[in-house]
Design a protein around this motif. Structure first.
Motif, short mmCIF file in Angstrom:
data_model
loop_
_atom_site.label_atom_id
_atom_site.label_comp_id
_atom_site.label_asym_id
_atom_site.label_seq_id
_atom_site.Cartn_x
_atom_site.Cartn_y
_atom_site.Cartn_z
N PRO A 1 2.69 -25.96 -12.99
CA PRO A 1 1.38 -26.02 -13.19
C PRO A 1 0.44 -26.04 -12.12
O PRO A 1 0.70 -26.44 -10.97
CB PRO A 1 1.15 -27.29 -14.11
N THR A 2 -0.47 -25.11 -12.17
CA THR A 2 -1.61 -24.95 -11.05
C THR A 2 -2.43 -26.27 -11.20
O THR A 2 -3.10 -26.58 -12.18
CB THR A 2 -2.25 -23.80 -11.50
N THR A 3 -2.89 -26.76 -10.07
CA THR A 3 -3.29 -27.84 -9.47
C THR A 3 -5.11 -27.60 -9.36
O THR A 3 -5.22 -26.20 -8.85
CB THR A 3 -2.89 -28.59 -8.56
N GLU A 4 -5.96 -28.26 -9.47
CA GLU A 4 -7.34 -28.12 -8.99
C GLU A 4 -7.31 -27.58 -7.62
O GLU A 4 -8.23 -26.64 -7.33
CB GLU A 4 -8.25 -29.18 -9.44
N PRO A 5 -6.87 -28.22 -6.74
CA PRO A 5 -6.94 -27.94 -5.38
C PRO A 5 -6.36 -26.28 -5.11
O PRO A 5 -6.99 -25.61 -4.22
CB PRO A 5 -5.89 -28.82 -4.43
N GLU A 6 -5.13 -26.01 -5.87
CA GLU A 6 -4.85 -24.61 -5.73
C GLU A 6 -5.96 -23.55 -6.17
O GLU A 6 -6.24 -22.40 -5.78
CB GLU A 6 -3.59 -24.69 -6.47
N ARG A 7 -6.48 -23.82 -7.51
CA ARG A 7 -7.56 -23.19 -8.16
C ARG A 7 -8.57 -22.95 -7.24
O ARG A 7 -9.40 -21.95 -7.07
CB ARG A 7 -7.80 -23.69 -9.49
N ALA A 8 -8.98 -24.15 -6.42
CA ALA A 8 -10.06 -24.01 -5.67
C ALA A 8 -10.15 -23.03 -4.47
O ALA A 8 -10.84 -22.24 -3.90
CB ALA A 8 -10.49 -25.44 -5.02
N MET A 9 -8.78 -22.93 -3.76
CA MET A 9 -8.31 -22.21 -2.72
C MET A 9 -8.49 -20.87 -3.13
O MET A 9 -9.16 -19.89 -2.53
CB MET A 9 -6.85 -22.43 -2.34
N ILE A 10 -8.03 -20.25 -4.29
CA ILE A 10 -7.99 -18.94 -4.84
C ILE A 10 -9.52 -18.51 -5.08
O ILE A 10 -9.72 -17.46 -4.84
CB ILE A 10 -7.02 -18.84 -6.25
N ARG A 11 -10.16 -19.76 -5.73
CA ARG A 11 -11.43 -19.41 -6.17
C ARG A 11 -12.48 -18.97 -4.96
O ARG A 11 -13.16 -18.10 -5.08
CB ARG A 11 -12.06 -20.35 -7.00
N SER A 12 -12.05 -19.70 -3.90
CA SER A 12 -12.74 -19.47 -2.54
C SER A 12 -12.39 -17.94 -2.00
O SER A 12 -13.40 -17.43 -1.60
CB SER A 12 -12.47 -20.23 -1.48
N MET A 13 -11.26 -17.64 -2.18
CA MET A 13 -10.92 -16.13 -1.75
C MET A 13 -11.60 -15.09 -2.51
O MET A 13 -12.11 -14.18 -2.21
CB MET A 13 -9.46 -15.93 -2.01
N ILE A 14 -11.56 -15.45 -4.03
CA ILE A 14 -12.10 -14.40 -4.98
C ILE A 14 -13.72 -14.24 -4.66
O ILE A 14 -14.18 -13.04 -4.39
CB ILE A 14 -11.86 -14.82 -6.20
N LEU A 15 -14.31 -15.45 -4.47
CA LEU A 15 -15.95 -15.28 -4.22
C LEU A 15 -16.14 -14.85 -3.01
O LEU A 15 -17.35 -14.10 -2.76
CB LEU A 15 -16.33 -16.86 -4.16
#
Length: 322
Positions: A184-198
């Protein structure tokens, strides 16, 4: 004497056969050489056709296409090319692939007038490439826009639980090789990917702001992933005019290009559009699903090549047929 006459007749027949096969072999060799020359230097043949307008088709899923970039560079250097039409029909693809082709088009546009003519679709990275041109023409019913970036990754954890598979791993840090489809994806992982996307989204918005007569606020208003018809895109200044190839030629005429020049397509060496999914891979995938050999074309038509895309994507696809 009768034997000698028969031998002479046989010899003559043999000579005729040898002459025929020699001529046939020479003809086959000549055709092979001609086909090879056409395959290897199709762009050079187009360049030798006299002054003309070069047409380049950008279709299907966009990746880093070295053949296309090489073709754009040859067109830029060709004195026979007076103007360029980019015929775009693409739902987008990888962000890096769109960036590479965008830069190639901008280098070309520094030396020759370039107009983009949108067919059915110029979305995401497809629109990014269109915006690199000096002028964008779209059909009234073309689909334009989908400005944005995404990352997609599967989650197999439910399937693994059902079939009793557990993944053990040892890694140097928590975010190494994450997100992973095996946990399962954790919130720190989502934050890392979200930063790249933004960050990539901010860059994409900047490109559109730079290339279109829009303020950043106006770009952000249309850069929410929405798609528009050609008529709507014209109203929102995402395209410059409505029409097809004749309208594109008409715009080139305003830049000093003779409208009577022939339009010659500069084709890829392979003779078809470039896809990340190779013909052999598509055929094998088709067989896996019980399709005949021509199933590879069907897989591409329904977007199967996108299964193999990786990294940041700028791609649009409909949930249902339009």
């Amino acid at each position: 004497m009768a034997i000698r006459a028969d031998e002479m007749i046989d010899r003559r027949r043999l000579r005729r056969k040898l002459t025929f096969w020699r001529a046939a072999a020479l003809l086959v060799a000549a055709l092979a050489i001609g086909a090879g020359a056409l395959w290897l230097s199709g762009e050079n043949l187009a360049g030798a056709a006299g002054d003309h307008i070069a047409k380049v088709k950008i279709e299907g899923t966009i990746t880093e296409d070295e053949d296309l970039l090489e073709r754009l560079e040859k067109i830029r250097k060709s004195p026979a090319v007076k103007g360029v039409i980019l015929s775009i029909d693409s739902p987008g693809g990888t962000t890096a692939g769109g960036e590479a082709i965008f830069d190639g088009v901008r280098r070309l546009a520094a030396d020759k007038p370039v107009v983009a003519q949108v067919g059915t679709l110029a979305a995401s990275a497809g629109y990014m490439i269109a915006s690199a041109s000096d002028h964008i023409v779209a059909r009234k019913s073309s689909i334009v826009g989908s400005i944005g970036v995404l990352v997609q990754f599967p989650n197999f954890t439910g399937l693994m639980d059902k079939i009793g598979i557990q993944l053990d791993e040892i890694k140097s840090s928590p975010l190494k090789a994450e997100p992973s489809p095996f946990n399962p994806t954790t919130e720190p992982e989502r934050a890392m990917i979200r930063s790249m996307i933004l960050d990539s989204y901010d860059w994409f918005v900047g490109l559109v702001q730079q290339r279109r007569p829009l303020t950043r606020e106006q770009v952000l208003a249309v850069a929410d992933g929405s798609v528009f018809t050609g008529r709507q895109a014209l109203e929102k200044k995402l395209v410059d005019s409505l029409g097809g190839e004749q309208e594109a030629i008409g715009w080139l005429a305003t830049r000093g290009v003779d409208a009577e020049l022939r339009v010659i397509e500069w084709k890829p060496k392979s003779g078809g559009a470039s896809f990340l999914l190779s013909e052999a891979a598509a055929r094998q995938l088709g067989r896996l699903f019980g399709l005949p050999d021509y199933g590879s074309d069907l897989i591409r038509q329904i977007g199967g090549e996108r299964i193999f895309l990786d990294g940041l994507l700028s791609v649009w696809h409909a949930e249902k047929p339009l």
